[in-house]
Design a protein around this motif. Structure first.
Motif, PDB file in Angstrom:
ATOM      1  N   TRP A 185       9.229  18.431  14.503  1.00  0.00           N
ATOM      2  CA  TRP A 185       8.872  18.218  15.915  1.00  0.00           C
ATOM      3  C   TRP A 185       7.651  19.037  16.334  1.00  0.00           C
ATOM      4  N   GLY A 186       6.979  19.687  15.412  1.00  0.00           N
ATOM      5  CA  GLY A 186       5.928  20.631  15.787  1.00  0.00           C
ATOM      6  C   GLY A 186       4.706  20.033  16.454  1.00  0.00           C
ATOM      7  N   TRP A 187       4.488  18.724  16.304  1.00  0.00           N
ATOM      8  CA  TRP A 187       3.293  18.103  16.884  1.00  0.00           C
ATOM      9  C   TRP A 187       3.609  17.358  18.185  1.00  0.00           C
ATOM     10  N   LEU A 188       4.739  17.633  18.785  1.00  0.00           N
ATOM     11  CA  LEU A 188       5.164  16.959  20.005  1.00  0.00           C
ATOM     12  C   LEU A 188       4.031  16.928  21.029  1.00  0.00           C
ATOM     13  N   GLY A 189       3.695  15.704  21.476  1.00  0.00           N
ATOM     14  CA  GLY A 189       2.652  15.529  22.480  1.00  0.00           C
ATOM     15  C   GLY A 189       1.241  15.461  21.943  1.00  0.00           C
ATOM     16  N   ASP A 190       1.014  15.802  20.681  1.00  0.00           N
ATOM     17  CA  ASP A 190      -0.333  15.772  20.112  1.00  0.00           C
ATOM     18  C   ASP A 190      -0.798  14.332  19.917  1.00  0.00           C
ATOM     19  N   ALA A 191      -2.092  14.112  20.076  1.00  0.00           N
ATOM     20  CA  ALA A 191      -2.666  12.781  19.872  1.00  0.00           C
ATOM     21  C   ALA A 191      -2.650  12.416  18.395  1.00  0.00           C
ATOM     22  N   LEU A 192      -2.395  11.143  18.104  1.00  0.00           N
ATOM     23  CA  LEU A 192      -2.446  10.663  16.728  1.00  0.00           C
ATOM     24  C   LEU A 192      -3.885  10.627  16.247  1.00  0.00           C
ATOM     25  N   THR A 193      -4.073  10.825  14.957  1.00  0.00           N
ATOM     26  CA  THR A 193      -5.408  10.693  14.378  1.00  0.00           C
ATOM     27  C   THR A 193      -5.717   9.212  14.139  1.00  0.00           C
ATOM     28  N   ALA A 194      -6.998   8.920  13.928  1.00  0.00           N
ATOM     29  CA  ALA A 194      -7.399   7.540  13.644  1.00  0.00           C
ATOM     30  C   ALA A 194      -6.712   7.031  12.383  1.00  0.00           C
ATOM     31  N   GLU A 195      -6.579   7.884  11.372  1.00  0.00           N
ATOM     32  CA  GLU A 195      -5.932   7.478  10.125  1.00  0.00           C
ATOM     33  C   GLU A 195      -4.458   7.141  10.357  1.00  0.00           C
ATOM     34  N   GLU A 196      -3.788   7.948  11.172  1.00  0.00           N
ATOM     35  CA  GLU A 196      -2.379   7.684  11.476  1.00  0.00           C
ATOM     36  C   GLU A 196      -2.214   6.381  12.247  1.00  0.00           C
ATOM     37  N   GLU A 197      -3.105   6.145  13.200  1.00  0.00           N
ATOM     38  CA  GLU A 197      -3.046   4.902  13.969  1.00  0.00           C
ATOM     39  C   GLU A 197      -3.322   3.694  13.087  1.00  0.00           C
ATOM     40  N   GLU A 198      -4.243   3.832  12.137  1.00  0.00           N
ATOM     41  CA  GLU A 198      -4.527   2.722  11.223  1.00  0.00           C
ATOM     42  C   GLU A 198      -3.311   2.384  10.381  1.00  0.00           C
ATOM     43  N   GLY A 199      -2.559   3.394   9.962  1.00  0.00           N
ATOM     44  CA  GLY A 199      -1.346   3.146   9.193  1.00  0.00           C
ATOM     45  C   GLY A 199      -0.316   2.381  10.000  1.00  0.00           C
ATOM     46  N   ILE A 200      -0.161   2.735  11.266  1.00  0.00           N
ATOM     47  CA  ILE A 200       0.779   2.031  12.145  1.00  0.00           C
ATOM     48  C   ILE A 200       0.364   0.579  12.308  1.00  0.00           C
ATOM     49  N   VAL A 201      -0.921   0.343  12.490  1.00  0.00           N
ATOM     50  CA  VAL A 201      -1.424  -1.029  12.637  1.00  0.00           C
ATOM     51  C   VAL A 201      -1.162  -1.831  11.372  1.00  0.00           C
ATOM     52  N   ARG A 202      -1.358  -1.233  10.212  1.00  0.00           N
ATOM     53  CA  ARG A 202      -1.104  -1.955   8.961  1.00  0.00           C
ATOM     54  C   ARG A 202       0.357  -2.391   8.873  1.00  0.00           C
ATOM     55  N   VAL A 203       1.275  -1.514   9.274  1.00  0.00           N
ATOM     56  CA  VAL A 203       2.688  -1.883   9.250  1.00  0.00           C
ATOM     57  C   VAL A 203       2.952  -3.007  10.240  1.00  0.00           C
ATOM     58  N   SER A 204       2.423  -2.894  11.449  1.00  0.00           N
ATOM     59  CA  SER A 204       2.619  -3.935  12.464  1.00  0.00           C
ATOM     60  C   SER A 204       2.142  -5.286  11.954  1.00  0.00           C
ATOM     61  N   GLU A 205       0.950  -5.313  11.395  1.00  0.00           N
ATOM     62  CA  GLU A 205       0.399  -6.572  10.890  1.00  0.00           C
ATOM     63  C   GLU A 205       1.167  -7.058   9.670  1.00  0.00           C
ATOM     64  N   GLY A 206       1.613  -6.121   8.829  1.00  0.00           N
ATOM     65  CA  GLY A 206       2.353  -6.504   7.632  1.00  0.00           C
ATOM     66  C   GLY A 206       3.684  -7.159   7.929  1.00  0.00           C
ATOM     67  N   LEU A 207       4.264  -6.857   9.088  1.00  0.00           N
ATOM     68  CA  LEU A 207       5.541  -7.470   9.451  1.00  0.00           C
ATOM     69  C   LEU A 207       5.412  -8.973   9.662  1.00  0.00           C
ATOM     70  N   HIS A 208       4.186  -9.450   9.848  1.00  0.00           N
ATOM     71  CA  HIS A 208       3.947 -10.882  10.018  1.00  0.00           C
ATOM     72  C   HIS A 208       3.552 -11.556   8.704  1.00  0.00           C
ATOM     73  N   SER A 209       3.583 -10.801   7.615  1.00  0.00           N
ATOM     74  CA  SER A 209       3.179 -11.370   6.315  1.00  0.00           C
ATOM     75  C   SER A 209       4.099 -10.844   5.214  1.00  0.00           C
TER      76      SER A 209
END
Length: 255
Positions: A185-209
């Protein structure tokens, strides 16, 4: 020497991990060391469907592969001496490294570590739960949010000698209801990095394929829908969430 076929080559048991809550065995496939958790050895839980933990472990590996960062070691389903189960490549951690630790509160390092919580030990001394502040562990924390990991204990993080950190024991994941319990829990409230956000997007898009098709054999439709919703919420928020709900935000025991 060529790699044996990890699905069809005989799986031989070499030992048992007796501290695990579910039947967990050490084994080998040819000369490849593995961990084997047969479905028949899973302990019933009140909040997770019976006989699904192995499937959730494999689902976590598949999401990890799309998310990036090699969070979860190679994991797959196959038959074994005690029936079908989850098999995972064995990882040998470095015992001299402790990514998560309990320390005296007055010994908190000024840099490189994140403070999670404080309490008293059996002798009444104040201690703090801390974890290292590294990109690789941050990535695991983001991964845990999207897979809804209900059991990220300190010893479920394997510290590799080269600085990498593997996450293991992902049977309690992908519940449709909020279940996040973690020591990270140490990063509570911290902004996500661009790399972390890209990983989330890949998972979101992958759920449709391809990812979505693979997960359909392992999880319920409602659980996949909840996974998609968590990805959307985290991407829109753009930062690490705070604990929510009435349940404990950390697993017990912590290690």
């Amino acid at each position: 020497m060529p790699m044996p076929d990890l699905v069809t080559t005989e799986l031989t048991l070499t030992g048992r991990i007796t501290t695990a809550s579910n039947a967990t065995f050490l084994g080998s496939i040819g000369d490849v060391a593995v961990v084997y958790k047969p479905i028949a050895g899973e302990s019933p839980l009140w909040d997770f469907p019976r006989g699904t933990l192995a499937h959730r472990e494999v689902a976590a590996y598949l999401v990890s592969q799309v998310f990036g960062g090699d969070v979860v070691p190679h994991t797959w389903l196959r038959d074994g001496p005690l029936g079908e189960g989850m098999v995972q490549l064995w990882q040998e951690p470095d015992p001299s490294q402790n990514p998560v630790d309990l320390i005296a509160t007055d010994q908190m390092p000024e840099t490189g570590w994140k403070h999670v919580l404080e309490g008293r030990d059996e002798n009444g001394r104040m201690i703090a739960l801390v974890h290292e502040d590294t990109p690789v562990l941050r990535r695991m924390a983001v991964f845990d949010i999207i897979v809804n990991n209900a059991d990220r204990k300190g010893n479920h993080i394997l510290a590799m000698a080269d600085g990498h950190r593997h996450g293991v024991d992902h049977g309690l994941t992908f519940h449709r209801d909020h279940k996040l319990r973690t020591v990270l829990w140490g990063w509570l409230g911290d902004a996500l990095t661009a790399e972390e956000e890209e990983g989330i997007v890949r998972v979101s898009e992958g759920l449709h394929s391809g990812l979505g098709r693979s997960l359909a054999d392992l999880l319920g439709a409602d659980e996949i829908a909840s996974l998609a919703a968590r990805c959307d919420r985290l991407r829109i928020a753009g930062r690490f969430p705070a604990p929510s709900g009435d349940m404990s935000a950390v697993p017990w025991p912590l290690f």
